[in-house]
Scaffold this motif. Structure first.
Motif, PDB file in Angstrom:
ATOM      1  N   MET A 156      -2.651   7.001  10.031  1.00  0.00           N
ATOM      2  CA  MET A 156      -2.918   6.384  11.335  1.00  0.00           C
ATOM      3  C   MET A 156      -3.817   5.166  11.191  1.00  0.00           C
ATOM      4  N   ARG A 157      -4.870   5.294  10.400  1.00  0.00           N
ATOM      5  CA  ARG A 157      -5.799   4.168  10.219  1.00  0.00           C
ATOM      6  C   ARG A 157      -5.138   3.010   9.499  1.00  0.00           C
ATOM      7  N   LEU A 158      -4.295   3.306   8.531  1.00  0.00           N
ATOM      8  CA  LEU A 158      -3.576   2.244   7.819  1.00  0.00           C
ATOM      9  C   LEU A 158      -2.588   1.534   8.742  1.00  0.00           C
ATOM     10  N   ASP A 159      -1.934   2.283   9.613  1.00  0.00           N
ATOM     11  CA  ASP A 159      -1.029   1.667  10.585  1.00  0.00           C
ATOM     12  C   ASP A 159      -1.776   0.705  11.495  1.00  0.00           C
ATOM     13  N   GLU A 160      -2.959   1.099  11.936  1.00  0.00           N
ATOM     14  CA  GLU A 160      -3.782   0.218  12.776  1.00  0.00           C
ATOM     15  C   GLU A 160      -4.139  -1.052  12.024  1.00  0.00           C
ATOM     16  N   ALA A 183      -4.242  17.185   6.420  1.00  0.00           N
ATOM     17  CA  ALA A 183      -4.859  16.546   7.587  1.00  0.00           C
ATOM     18  C   ALA A 183      -5.495  15.195   7.246  1.00  0.00           C
ATOM     19  N   PRO A 184      -6.241  15.072   6.136  1.00  0.00           N
ATOM     20  CA  PRO A 184      -6.784  13.749   5.792  1.00  0.00           C
ATOM     21  C   PRO A 184      -5.680  12.716   5.560  1.00  0.00           C
ATOM     22  N   CYS A 185      -4.535  13.158   5.035  1.00  0.00           N
ATOM     23  CA  CYS A 185      -3.410  12.245   4.807  1.00  0.00           C
ATOM     24  C   CYS A 185      -2.915  11.663   6.128  1.00  0.00           C
ATOM     25  N   ALA A 186      -2.804  12.511   7.150  1.00  0.00           N
ATOM     26  CA  ALA A 186      -2.344  12.061   8.465  1.00  0.00           C
ATOM     27  C   ALA A 186      -3.334  11.080   9.073  1.00  0.00           C
ATOM     28  N   SER A 187      -4.614  11.357   8.919  1.00  0.00           N
ATOM     29  CA  SER A 187      -5.649  10.459   9.439  1.00  0.00           C
ATOM     30  C   SER A 187      -5.599   9.096   8.741  1.00  0.00           C
ATOM     31  N   LEU A 188      -5.439   9.118   7.419  1.00  0.00           N
ATOM     32  CA  LEU A 188      -5.334   7.858   6.670  1.00  0.00           C
ATOM     33  C   LEU A 188      -4.118   7.056   7.119  1.00  0.00           C
ATOM     34  N   ILE A 225       0.862  -1.177   0.000  1.00  0.00           N
ATOM     35  CA  ILE A 225       0.000   0.000   0.000  1.00  0.00           C
ATOM     36  C   ILE A 225       0.899   1.227   0.000  1.00  0.00           C
ATOM     37  N   LEU A 226       0.756   2.030  -1.028  1.00  0.00           N
ATOM     38  CA  LEU A 226       1.504   3.276  -1.146  1.00  0.00           C
ATOM     39  C   LEU A 226       0.558   4.430  -0.859  1.00  0.00           C
ATOM     40  N   GLN A 227       0.916   5.259   0.106  1.00  0.00           N
ATOM     41  CA  GLN A 227       0.133   6.455   0.384  1.00  0.00           C
ATOM     42  C   GLN A 227       0.924   7.658  -0.089  1.00  0.00           C
ATOM     43  N   PHE A 228       0.400   8.325  -1.099  1.00  0.00           N
ATOM     44  CA  PHE A 228       0.987   9.563  -1.604  1.00  0.00           C
ATOM     45  C   PHE A 228       0.313  10.705  -0.856  1.00  0.00           C
TER      46      PHE A 228
END
Length: 124
Positions: free
Chosen positions: A37-41, A30-35, A21-24
């Motif tokens: 965190m959720r992906l880490d979980e 702010a939505p990037c930071a939230s994503l 999973i690549l997050q650009f």
């Protein structure tokens, strides 16, 4: 989520990861930071997944190569092939549900193959 490192080859990561999973993203997003965190979980219960955070302001050549036009954008690769991509406003829950469903089907198929091999060996 681990940031993409200068020594990492993206093509090699895609080829070697069962799930990538690549997050650009951008640091100010702010939505990037939230994503992230959720992906880490999610990743804690999915050890087969490799996650990378790619700051598009730090890695513009990677963003251009992947044709990333906005942040946040997620790309999901399974066994080296792009499975899906989402950008902007999207449901992370739906994306992760799709990914879990695909992975479950794959695992069932592998279990089915293993049981077929067992029956063949028992018959011989």
């Amino acid at each position: 989520m681990q940031a993409l490192q200068a020594h990492e080859d993206l093509a090699q990561l895609k080829a070697q990861s069962q799930i990538l999973i690549l997050q650009f993203a951008r640091p100010q997003c702010a939505p990037c930071a939230s994503l992230a965190m959720r992906l880490d979980e999610w990743a804690q219960s999915h050890p087969q997944a490799t996650l990378r955070y790619i700051d598009i302001s730090q890695w513009p050549q990677v963003a251009a190569q992947e044709q990333i036009l906005s942040a946040p954008t997620l790309q999901v690769y399974i066994d080296g092939r792009r499975y899906l991509q989402e950008a902007g406003y999207f449901s992370l829950d739906l994306l992760l549900d799709k990914l879990d469903h695909y992975w479950d089907l794959r695992q069932e198929r592998e279990i089915g193959r293993a049981s077929c091999r067992e029956r063949v060996f028992r018959a011989v």
